[in-house]
Design an enzyme around this catalytic site. Structure first.
Site, PDB file in Angstrom:
ATOM      1  N   TYR A 105      -5.240  -8.131 -38.958  1.00 55.19           N
ATOM      2  CA  TYR A 105      -6.505  -7.547 -39.408  1.00 55.19           C
ATOM      3  C   TYR A 105      -7.646  -8.532 -39.183  1.00 55.19           C
ATOM      4  O   TYR A 105      -7.445  -9.742 -39.193  1.00 55.19           O
ATOM      5  CB  TYR A 105      -6.432  -7.119 -40.876  1.00 55.19           C
ATOM      6  CG  TYR A 105      -6.047  -8.177 -41.880  1.00 55.19           C
ATOM      7  CD1 TYR A 105      -7.005  -9.033 -42.442  1.00 55.19           C
ATOM      8  CD2 TYR A 105      -4.730  -8.304 -42.304  1.00 55.19           C
ATOM      9  CE1 TYR A 105      -6.654  -9.982 -43.381  1.00 55.19           C
ATOM     10  CE2 TYR A 105      -4.372  -9.256 -43.245  1.00 55.19           C
ATOM     11  CZ  TYR A 105      -5.346 -10.085 -43.785  1.00 55.19           C
ATOM     12  OH  TYR A 105      -4.996 -11.030 -44.718  1.00 55.19           O
ATOM     13  N   ASP A 132       0.964 -14.065 -60.338  1.00 49.91           N
ATOM     14  CA  ASP A 132       2.309 -14.384 -59.852  1.00 49.91           C
ATOM     15  C   ASP A 132       3.136 -15.168 -60.857  1.00 49.91           C
ATOM     16  O   ASP A 132       4.370 -15.159 -60.790  1.00 49.91           O
ATOM     17  CB  ASP A 132       2.222 -15.184 -58.553  1.00 49.91           C
ATOM     18  CG  ASP A 132       1.929 -14.303 -57.344  1.00 49.91           C
ATOM     19  OD1 ASP A 132       1.994 -13.074 -57.478  1.00 49.91           O
ATOM     20  OD2 ASP A 132       1.649 -14.863 -56.268  1.00 49.91           O
TER      21      ASP A 132
END
Length: 325
Positions: free
Chosen positions: A185, A242
């Protein structure tokens, strides 16, 4: 940990920790951030920020317009010939439907934008005694160890990354194949590349342009996660992002979920059980979808792969409402 300063101590100056500092400041709560690294990264890889994240950041006054791009679509393609399997519009369609854009940018630029609004950050430091500790120190969290000493779990894949200097197309492209997938991307000044593969995958038989991209991504790391925590908090210690709920990267939602955690936390400083009750079902649903994506992305050719491709062809932006709205 009920000793030391009365201000919240945020451990980790990553996306979740810095967003938490900005969110606390917006609620009039002073805090400190400690980060074991000597400084923020000067460069690095790209990141995708979906509208559920950019909406929060915009509400906190974090302006990313000058350092980001808005890709026009996400295209899913076949591994062997590059054939288009499905296309979901992004760009104006996402902004119109969800009120906030889908952005791609360099992670270092995001961290700098957050740090500019985060207040006191102490580099080269780590966990110290405090009355209230927010563990935002990632997969290898020291703070999480105060709650549960469990170890890492190997996902079974390795991720390889690179930023290529050439300009890419305006779309996020994902090629799916047996045992591997490739994502490319655009970011300002280049093309961000992520290759996820089982150990030993050589990409023989893959479409030539995709095979060339796979060869360009040489810096790899094993994908790992952790078993769910019994609880995200105890005795003035709470974990987010996380550190609380690591997930494989197959939905590009890890950073977004850390941002959602950080935004929710200031309203629950006196009720960490309420914070967990508000956030855990959502984070676990996203994590489960990420794990499922790891299976579906890497199917060998066959009946199950063909059914997956039919679902991809029939999907559209409304199918993302549960994630982005």
């Amino acid at each position: 940990m009920r000793c030391g300063t009365t201000e919240p101590l945020i451990v980790g100056a990553g996306i979740g920790g810095l967003t938490a500092a900005v969110a606390l400041a917006a609620h009039g709560v002073p805090c400190e951030v400690v980060e074991r690294a000597p400084s923020l990264p000067a460069a690095g890889y790209g990141i995708q920020l979906p509208p559920n994240a950019t909406r929060i950041l915009a509400g906190l006054g974090v302006d990313l317009d000058a350092v980001s791009l808005q890709p026009s679509a996400r295209e899913i393609r076949r591994w062997s010939d590059g054939a288009l399997l499905g296309r979901i519009p992004l760009g104006p369609a996402v902004r119109s439907r969800y009120g906030s854009p889908y952005l791609t940018l360099r992670r270092a630029d995001l961290l700098r934008a957050l740090a500019a609004r985060a207040g006191r950050i102490h580099f080269g430091q780590t966990l110290r005694p405090a009355s209230f500790v927010i563990g935002a120190d990632g997969l290898h969290s020291t703070v999480r160890g105060l709650l549960d000493p469990g170890g890492l779990v190997d996902v079974g894949y390795t991720a390889y990354r690179a930023v290529l200097p050439q300009a890419g197309s305006s779309v996020v492209t994902v090629w799916l194949g047996p045992g591997a997938h490739v994502v490319a991307y655009p970011i300002p000044g280049g093309l961000n590349l992520v290759v996820v593969a089982r150990p030993g995958e050589r990409f023989g038989g893959w479409h030539g342009p995709v095979r060339a991209l796979a060869k360009a991504a040489t810096r790899g790391f094993a994908l790992r996660t952790r078993a769910p925590l019994p609880a995200w908090h105890r005795d003035g210690v709470v974990v987010i992002g996380d550190a609380a709920h690591p997930m494989p990267p197959f939905l590009a939602q890890g950073a977004a979920q850390a941002i959602e955690d950080a935004a929710a936390l200031p309203s629950h400083l006196g009720d960490l059980a309420g914070f967990e009750a508000a956030r855990r079902p959502r984070a676990e649903r996203v994590a489960a979808a990420s794990v499922a994506g790891g299976h579906e992305y890497h199917l060998p050719d066959g009946a199950e792969q063909r059914r997956r491709d039919e679902r991809i062809a029939a999907s559209g932006l409304p199918g993302q409402d549960w994630l982005y709205a």
